[in-house]
Write a protein that holds these residues in place. Structure first.
Motif, short mmCIF file in Angstrom:
data_model
loop_
_atom_site.label_atom_id
_atom_site.label_comp_id
_atom_site.label_asym_id
_atom_site.label_seq_id
_atom_site.Cartn_x
_atom_site.Cartn_y
_atom_site.Cartn_z
N PRO A 99 39.76 19.33 19.55
CA PRO A 99 40.58 20.51 19.22
C PRO A 99 40.01 21.35 18.09
O PRO A 99 40.10 22.58 18.13
CB PRO A 99 41.94 19.90 18.84
CG PRO A 99 41.64 18.48 18.47
CD PRO A 99 40.51 18.08 19.34
N LEU A 100 39.42 20.72 17.08
CA LEU A 100 38.88 21.49 15.96
C LEU A 100 37.76 22.41 16.42
O LEU A 100 37.68 23.58 16.03
CB LEU A 100 38.38 20.54 14.87
CG LEU A 100 37.80 21.19 13.61
CD1 LEU A 100 38.82 22.11 12.95
CD2 LEU A 100 37.33 20.11 12.63
N HIS A 101 36.90 21.91 17.27
CA HIS A 101 35.80 22.72 17.79
C HIS A 101 36.32 23.92 18.58
O HIS A 101 35.89 25.06 18.37
CB HIS A 101 34.90 21.87 18.70
CG HIS A 101 33.92 22.65 19.50
ND1 HIS A 101 32.74 23.13 18.96
CD2 HIS A 101 33.94 23.04 20.82
CE1 HIS A 101 32.07 23.80 19.89
NE2 HIS A 101 32.77 23.75 21.02
N PHE A 102 37.28 23.68 19.47
CA PHE A 102 37.71 24.74 20.37
C PHE A 102 38.64 25.74 19.70
O PHE A 102 38.63 26.92 20.07
CB PHE A 102 38.35 24.13 21.62
CG PHE A 102 37.34 23.53 22.56
CD1 PHE A 102 36.44 24.34 23.25
CD2 PHE A 102 37.26 22.16 22.75
CE1 PHE A 102 35.50 23.80 24.11
CE2 PHE A 102 36.33 21.61 23.61
CZ PHE A 102 35.44 22.43 24.29
N VAL A 103 39.44 25.31 18.74
CA VAL A 103 40.29 26.30 18.06
C VAL A 103 39.44 27.24 17.22
O VAL A 103 39.70 28.45 17.15
CB VAL A 103 41.38 25.60 17.21
CG1 VAL A 103 40.82 24.98 15.93
CG2 VAL A 103 42.49 26.60 16.84
N ARG A 104 38.37 26.72 16.63
CA ARG A 104 37.44 27.58 15.89
C ARG A 104 36.73 28.55 16.84
O ARG A 104 36.54 29.72 16.53
CB ARG A 104 36.42 26.72 15.15
CG ARG A 104 36.91 26.22 13.80
CD ARG A 104 35.74 25.65 13.03
NE ARG A 104 36.09 25.44 11.65
CZ ARG A 104 35.84 24.32 10.98
NH1 ARG A 104 35.26 23.31 11.58
NH2 ARG A 104 36.17 24.21 9.71
N GLN A 105 36.32 28.03 17.97
CA GLN A 105 35.62 28.87 18.94
C GLN A 105 36.52 30.01 19.41
O GLN A 105 36.08 31.17 19.52
CB GLN A 105 35.18 28.03 20.14
CG GLN A 105 34.42 28.80 21.20
CD GLN A 105 33.98 27.92 22.36
OE1 GLN A 105 33.72 26.74 22.18
NE2 GLN A 105 33.91 28.49 23.55
#
Length: 523
Positions: free
Chosen positions: A388-394
């Protein structure tokens, strides 16, 4: 405010001390903090003397921390066992453990299940297999040992620095992982302990300071605490009126999903908006006004608003058209907007940072798949839930908006990369309408805070945040209030199930307790 760092940041801060010969001091401080937490855990259930503890020790400093802690526990009368998962263990720590009377067992490919059964009955298991420098998860006999222990459900598990197999930077989990009751982490909280799925494996996180804290670089994540919420939540002045308290425009609901409009409008009113203007079909408006007679039903131009909420329960061309008109009006007037659910399909090519998108994992996967730069990449709900951290930043970077990803741990990312993480809720909040309540709370806070967020002398500026990153802090406040309201509502039912309406009812109580808790003028 609680801050979290990557494992690499922690190691970089430690390195100058290690090079100067202070490494032993750091390890002793870490081991002492770990041992003290085990003592606290055991004493809550039984006498310390005669209690049993097993440390699963890997190679390197993580295993050394665990072995030194176990030697301290042995000297306090506990029966201690070390399961060595590597031939390359920390020499001094093993020597101290043996000198304190500890028993040593060695893990090999043929005895993992046997050792798991032997250790599972102990009062505490210390997981010190992998540290922050590990890549990937456990392998071979260590993986078999942990998988067997997880099935056997030990009494209490304390993770040393972080559960083995959890990525310190991202929270990604490489199974198997021995889920911890307590994680004792050193120097700084690792980002992976404050984002799912890692947070779900970490239990209660205890930070032990070891002397490197002043050397840590910019935090990876932020988490607002009660003191922050007290400072940031809007508080009406003696001469406030309904217009200065924040006017929120809401395009929500439809003939089919009238409940979403009811919940989002009433939640906004309960969260302190001075006025809520509802835009929608008459069939939904009747339900809205029945629950919230204070709201206004606007059939055409809603007049002056300070923020918009678009999307909960929006269905059909007419209501989507109303949401699109409001979005264009907000863009022209540079107003903050909450974009939820049905309105996520009408985003402009590039959003401003004061637009806050509020998808759940499935909606975020759909949004990412539709973006031009990722349109050919299949992003699934499972992908988002695992990273989730990767995709929310993306999503924040590619849309230009602030993105709030709903979940057990709610993440809020600014397009600059600044991220907030809030986790005050209860599992019972996974219920229909809960997201509509969150959207209403956030809309109300945006309407009330639009001016103070932009004020360079205000509470948001005092946190050291750049102007475009302050909107993420507003969203984090809303997520925290929502989570606390859910937990409070569940407690009213002895920890039992709740509805979205129950969450909404608790919102004023949460805001009242947070705004008054530290008020020196309170009688």
């Amino acid at each position: 405010m609680i801050s979290a760092f990557t494992g690499q940041q922690i190691r970089d801060a430690e390195q100058p001390l290690l090079d100067s010969g202070e490494g032993a001091v750091l390890m002793q401080r870490a081991a002492y903090g770990l041992a003290q937490e085990v003592v606290r855990l055991v004493k809550a259930k039984r006498k310390l003397r005669g209690a049993s503890v097993t440390v699963l020790a890997g190679k390197g400093n993580n295993g050394g921390d665990g072995l030194f802690a176990a030697s301290m526990l042995a000297r306090r009368g506990m029966r201690t066992t070390a399961v060595l998962a590597s031939a390359e263990v920390h020499t001094e720590a093993l020597g101290a453990f043996l000198a304190a009377g500890g028993r040593v067992l060695r893990l090999d490919p043929g005895n993992a299940e046997e050792l798991a059964v032997l250790c599972a009955g102990d009062d505490v298991i210390i997981d010190a297999l992998l540290g922050t420098g590990a890549r990937g998860g456990l392998r071979d006999a260590s993986a078999e040992l942990v998988a067997s222990l997880q099935e056997l459900k030990p009494r209490s598990v304390v993770a040393c620095d972080l559960p083995s197999g959890l990525d310190a930077a991202t929270g990604e989990v490489h199974w198997p992982v021995l889920e911890a009751d307590v994680t004792v982490t050193f120097g700084g909280i690792k980002a992976g302990l404050m984002t799912d799925p890692g947070e779900g494996c970490a239990g209660h996180v205890v930070l032990v300071q070891i002397g490197i804290e002043d050397s840590l670089d910019t935090p990876e994540l932020h988490r607002l605490d009660a003191t922050d919420l007290h400072a940031l939540l809007p508080k009406p002045g003696r001469r406030s009126h309904k217009y200065s308290r924040g006017v929120l425009g809401v395009v929500a609901g439809s003939a089919r999903f009238a409940g979403a409009a009811v919940l989002s409008v009433h939640a906004a009113a309960m969260a302190g908006a001075g006025m809520v203007r509802y835009v929608g079909p008459e069939s939904a408006a009747r339900h809205v006004l029945s629950r919230t007679p204070e709201a206004l039903w606007e059939t055409d131009d809603p007049g002056r608003v300070q923020a918009w909420l678009l999307g909960p329960g929006v269905d059909g061309e007419d209501q989507l058209g109303r949401a699109g008109d409001a979005a264009q009006s907000a863009l022209a007037a540079e107003l903050p907007v909450v974009v939820d659910a049905g309105a996520l399909s009408i985003l402009p090519e590039r959003c401003p940072a004061h637009w806050i998108l509020t998808p759940h994992a499935g909606e975020l996967a759909t949004l990412l798949a539709a973006l031009p730069s990722t349109g050919e990449v299949a992003v699934t709900r499972e992908d988002v839930e695992s990273r989730p951290l990767h995709f929310v930043r993306q999503a924040a970077e590619q849309t230009g908006a602030t993105v709030l990803l709903k979940g057990a741990t709610t993440l809020v990312a600014s397009p600059s990369g600044v991220v907030f993480s809030q986790s005050e809720g209860t599992a019972w909040m996974a219920t229909a309408g809960s997201g509509d309540v969150l959207a209403g709370i956030l809309g109300a806070l945006l309407a009330q805070s639009a001016d103070s967020v932009r004020d360079d002398d205000g509470a948001y500026a005092a946190m050291g945040l750049k102007p475009d990153d302050r909107w993420a802090a507003v969203a984090a406040v809303a997520a925290s209030v929502h989570g606390r309201a859910g937990s409070m509502a569940s407690k009213d039912f002895n920890g039992g199930p709740i509805t979205a309406s129950a969450i909404m009812t608790a919102v004023p109580h949460v805001i009242g307790s947070l705004t008054a808790e530290y008020d020196p003028a309170r009688p």
